[in-house]
Design a protein around this motif. Structure first.
Motif, PDB file in Angstrom:
ATOM      1  N   MET A   1     -43.078  20.569 -22.301  1.00 27.62           N
ATOM      2  CA  MET A   1     -43.900  20.287 -21.117  1.00 27.62           C
ATOM      3  C   MET A   1     -43.437  21.086 -19.900  1.00 27.62           C
ATOM      4  O   MET A   1     -44.265  21.591 -19.141  1.00 27.62           O
ATOM      5  N   ASP A   2     -42.133  21.208 -19.695  1.00 25.54           N
ATOM      6  CA  ASP A   2     -41.637  21.987 -18.561  1.00 25.54           C
ATOM      7  C   ASP A   2     -41.960  23.469 -18.727  1.00 25.54           C
ATOM      8  O   ASP A   2     -42.375  24.129 -17.770  1.00 25.54           O
ATOM      9  N   PHE A   3     -41.771  24.003 -19.927  1.00 22.45           N
ATOM     10  CA  PHE A   3     -42.097  25.408 -20.159  1.00 22.45           C
ATOM     11  C   PHE A   3     -43.586  25.669 -19.945  1.00 22.45           C
ATOM     12  O   PHE A   3     -43.975  26.735 -19.471  1.00 22.45           O
ATOM     13  N   ALA A   4     -44.422  24.694 -20.277  1.00 21.60           N
ATOM     14  CA  ALA A   4     -45.875  24.859 -20.122  1.00 21.60           C
ATOM     15  C   ALA A   4     -46.300  24.983 -18.662  1.00 21.60           C
ATOM     16  O   ALA A   4     -47.409  25.445 -18.379  1.00 21.60           O
ATOM     17  N   GLN A   5     -45.441  24.603 -17.736  1.00 21.16           N
ATOM     18  CA  GLN A   5     -45.764  24.702 -16.308  1.00 21.16           C
ATOM     19  C   GLN A   5     -45.668  26.138 -15.789  1.00 21.16           C
ATOM     20  O   GLN A   5     -46.173  26.444 -14.707  1.00 21.16           O
ATOM     21  N   VAL A   6     -45.028  27.015 -16.539  1.00 20.39           N
ATOM     22  CA  VAL A   6     -44.885  28.415 -16.120  1.00 20.39           C
ATOM     23  C   VAL A   6     -46.227  29.108 -16.324  1.00 20.39           C
ATOM     24  O   VAL A   6     -46.767  29.123 -17.426  1.00 20.39           O
ATOM     25  N   ARG A   7     -46.759  29.682 -15.251  1.00 16.04           N
ATOM     26  CA  ARG A   7     -48.076  30.309 -15.279  1.00 16.04           C
ATOM     27  C   ARG A   7     -47.968  31.818 -15.522  1.00 16.04           C
ATOM     28  O   ARG A   7     -47.391  32.543 -14.709  1.00 16.04           O
ATOM     29  N   VAL A   8     -48.550  32.259 -16.633  1.00 15.22           N
ATOM     30  CA  VAL A   8     -48.612  33.680 -16.957  1.00 15.22           C
ATOM     31  C   VAL A   8     -49.424  34.380 -15.870  1.00 15.22           C
ATOM     32  O   VAL A   8     -50.462  33.882 -15.439  1.00 15.22           O
ATOM     33  N   GLY A   9     -48.926  35.523 -15.413  1.00 12.67           N
ATOM     34  CA  GLY A   9     -49.610  36.303 -14.391  1.00 12.67           C
ATOM     35  C   GLY A   9     -49.250  35.907 -12.975  1.00 12.67           C
ATOM     36  O   GLY A   9     -49.596  36.596 -12.028  1.00 12.67           O
ATOM     37  N   THR A  10     -48.571  34.793 -12.801  1.00 16.06           N
ATOM     38  CA  THR A  10     -48.203  34.304 -11.470  1.00 16.06           C
ATOM     39  C   THR A  10     -46.699  34.105 -11.320  1.00 16.06           C
ATOM     40  O   THR A  10     -46.107  34.520 -10.334  1.00 16.06           O
ATOM     41  N   ALA A  11     -46.085  33.448 -12.291  1.00 14.74           N
ATOM     42  CA  ALA A  11     -44.646  33.137 -12.214  1.00 14.74           C
ATOM     43  C   ALA A  11     -43.817  34.415 -12.283  1.00 14.74           C
ATOM     44  O   ALA A  11     -44.194  35.391 -12.937  1.00 14.74           O
ATOM     45  N   THR A  12     -42.684  34.385 -11.600  1.00 18.77           N
ATOM     46  CA  THR A  12     -41.782  35.536 -11.547  1.00 18.77           C
ATOM     47  C   THR A  12     -40.468  35.225 -12.263  1.00 18.77           C
ATOM     48  O   THR A  12     -40.181  34.065 -12.591  1.00 18.77           O
ATOM     49  N   GLN A  13     -39.641  36.259 -12.433  1.00 19.63           N
ATOM     50  CA  GLN A  13     -38.312  36.062 -13.002  1.00 19.63           C
ATOM     51  C   GLN A  13     -37.523  35.077 -12.149  1.00 19.63           C
ATOM     52  O   GLN A  13     -36.820  34.218 -12.682  1.00 19.63           O
ATOM     53  N   ASN A  14     -37.657  35.192 -10.844  1.00 14.65           N
ATOM     54  CA  ASN A  14     -36.934  34.289  -9.952  1.00 14.65           C
ATOM     55  C   ASN A  14     -37.404  32.839 -10.142  1.00 14.65           C
ATOM     56  O   ASN A  14     -36.594  31.916 -10.128  1.00 14.65           O
ATOM     57  N   ASP A  15     -38.715  32.642 -10.327  1.00 13.27           N
ATOM     58  CA  ASP A  15     -39.236  31.292 -10.583  1.00 13.27           C
ATOM     59  C   ASP A  15     -38.627  30.709 -11.852  1.00 13.27           C
ATOM     60  O   ASP A  15     -38.197  29.545 -11.880  1.00 13.27           O
ATOM     61  N   VAL A  16     -38.584  31.510 -12.911  1.00 16.99           N
ATOM     62  CA  VAL A  16     -38.041  31.051 -14.186  1.00 16.99           C
ATOM     63  C   VAL A  16     -36.544  30.770 -14.040  1.00 16.99           C
ATOM     64  O   VAL A  16     -36.049  29.733 -14.495  1.00 16.99           O
ATOM     65  N   LEU A  17     -35.838  31.665 -13.369  1.00 19.10           N
ATOM     66  CA  LEU A  17     -34.400  31.480 -13.160  1.00 19.10           C
ATOM     67  C   LEU A  17     -34.123  30.200 -12.375  1.00 19.10           C
ATOM     68  O   LEU A  17     -33.265  29.398 -12.762  1.00 19.10           O
ATOM     69  N   GLN A  18     -34.840  29.985 -11.285  1.00 20.01           N
ATOM     70  CA  GLN A  18     -34.595  28.818 -10.444  1.00 20.01           C
ATOM     71  C   GLN A  18     -35.060  27.517 -11.089  1.00 20.01           C
ATOM     72  O   GLN A  18     -34.612  26.446 -10.705  1.00 20.01           O
ATOM     73  N   THR A  19     -35.937  27.616 -12.072  1.00 18.31           N
ATOM     74  CA  THR A  19     -36.400  26.416 -12.777  1.00 18.31           C
ATOM     75  C   THR A  19     -35.505  26.073 -13.959  1.00 18.31           C
ATOM     76  O   THR A  19     -35.098  24.919 -14.113  1.00 18.31           O
ATOM     77  N   PHE A  20     -35.195  27.074 -14.801  1.00 20.45           N
ATOM     78  CA  PHE A  20     -34.484  26.825 -16.059  1.00 20.45           C
ATOM     79  C   PHE A  20     -33.055  27.356 -16.108  1.00 20.45           C
ATOM     80  O   PHE A  20     -32.327  27.074 -17.052  1.00 20.45           O
ATOM     81  N   GLY A  21     -32.665  28.162 -15.137  1.00 26.28           N
ATOM     82  CA  GLY A  21     -31.333  28.731 -15.128  1.00 26.28           C
ATOM     83  C   GLY A  21     -31.262  30.030 -15.900  1.00 26.28           C
ATOM     84  O   GLY A  21     -32.278  30.612 -16.288  1.00 26.28           O
ATOM     85  N   LYS A  22     -30.041  30.467 -16.107  1.00 21.08           N
ATOM     86  CA  LYS A  22     -29.821  31.730 -16.812  1.00 21.08           C
ATOM     87  C   LYS A  22     -30.276  31.604 -18.256  1.00 21.08           C
ATOM     88  O   LYS A  22     -30.023  30.594 -18.904  1.00 21.08           O
ATOM     89  N   PRO A  23     -30.926  32.659 -18.774  1.00 19.25           N
ATOM     90  CA  PRO A  23     -31.384  32.604 -20.168  1.00 19.25           C
ATOM     91  C   PRO A  23     -30.230  32.683 -21.149  1.00 19.25           C
ATOM     92  O   PRO A  23     -29.154  33.204 -20.836  1.00 19.25           O
ATOM     93  N   GLU A  24     -30.471  32.176 -22.339  1.00 18.61           N
ATOM     94  CA  GLU A  24     -29.479  32.226 -23.410  1.00 18.61           C
ATOM     95  C   GLU A  24     -29.295  33.666 -23.857  1.00 18.61           C
ATOM     96  O   GLU A  24     -28.210  34.086 -24.204  1.00 18.61           O
ATOM     97  N   GLU A  25     -30.386  34.424 -23.836  1.00 22.55           N
ATOM     98  CA  GLU A  25     -30.358  35.797 -24.321  1.00 22.55           C
ATOM     99  C   GLU A  25     -31.409  36.603 -23.574  1.00 22.55           C
ATOM    100  O   GLU A  25     -32.448  36.078 -23.199  1.00 22.55           O
ATOM    101  N   THR A  26     -31.128  37.884 -23.362  1.00 21.20           N
ATOM    102  CA  THR A  26     -32.120  38.785 -22.782  1.00 21.20           C
ATOM    103  C   THR A  26     -32.248  40.006 -23.686  1.00 21.20           C
ATOM    104  O   THR A  26     -31.315  40.359 -24.415  1.00 21.20           O
ATOM    105  N   ALA A  27     -33.414  40.620 -23.631  1.00 18.99           N
ATOM    106  CA  ALA A  27     -33.658  41.832 -24.410  1.00 18.99           C
ATOM    107  C   ALA A  27     -34.712  42.654 -23.680  1.00 18.99           C
ATOM    108  O   ALA A  27     -35.474  42.121 -22.862  1.00 18.99           O
ATOM    109  N   TYR A  28     -34.753  43.932 -23.979  1.00 17.58           N
ATOM    110  CA  TYR A  28     -35.788  44.800 -23.438  1.00 17.58           C
ATOM    111  C   TYR A  28     -36.561  45.383 -24.606  1.00 17.58           C
ATOM    112  O   TYR A  28     -35.964  45.967 -25.527  1.00 17.58           O
TER     113      TYR A  28
END
Length: 174
Positions: free
Chosen positions: A95-122
């Motif tokens: 439910m919390d992940f579903a609140q993230v809006r594609v096309g609107t949410a930013t990396q900063n929004d995700v970071l401030q909501t969920f914290g540092k990711p477990e893993e990153t990749a490019y």
């Protein structure tokens, strides 16, 4: 002891190490909810210094107590502008992940909501930075939530996948 039990024990140990007592480790949400209305110092006394702190839009602060990299939970303590606890809950949820809006949410929004990711990749061919968080999809299935960011740091895609750490059919010796 099988691999799943080992990882579950590791996750519980991570929570225990971040907690002030065994009771807190086994029931962090009820323990945190009992502190609602208390100052930040009471939360810190119970759970320790938060590994992550982020400002909130309302002038408050979010403290995060992650169990990553192997755990599937991050506990968020939200404080109002006066420093009083207003919410304490586990935030790595469907439910919390579903609140993230594609096309609107930013990396900063995700970071401030969920914290540092477990893993990153490019992903070069997609030209997307991907952040992944371990969680229990629908509260049951060990999964990874992936956020795909464009060059401007905007979420362009989200994806849930099974967590390969719990894939018992995978044999790395093959």
């Amino acid at each position: 002891m099988n691999i799943r039990s080992t990882w579950q024990c590791a996750a519980l140990l991570a929570v225990a190490l971040a907690s002030a007592s065994a009771c807190t480790a086994l029931a962090p949400v009820p323990t945190g909810e009992a502190l609602i209305g208390q100052p930040a110092s009471a939360v810190e006394a119970r759970f320790g210094k938060p590994p992550e702190r982020y400002p909130r839009a309302n002038g408050g602060t979010r403290w995060l107590y992650p169990t990553q990299p192997y755990g599937q939970f991050t506990y968020a303590a939200d404080f109002d502008a006066s420093g009083k606890l207003i919410s304490f809950r586990q935030i790595l949820t469907t439910m919390d992940f579903a609140q993230v809006r594609v096309g609107t949410a930013t990396q900063n929004d995700v970071l401030q909501t969920f914290g540092k990711p477990e893993e990153t990749a490019y992903f070069r061919l997609m030209d997307r930075q991907v952040w992944s968080y371990r969680f229990k999809h629908e509260g049951v299935w060990p999964s990874l939530m992936h956020f795909y960011f464009d060059r401007d740091g905007i979420v362009r895609l989200t994806q849930v996948s099974p967590d390969p750490m719990y894939d018992h059919d995978h044999d790395s010796s093959r």
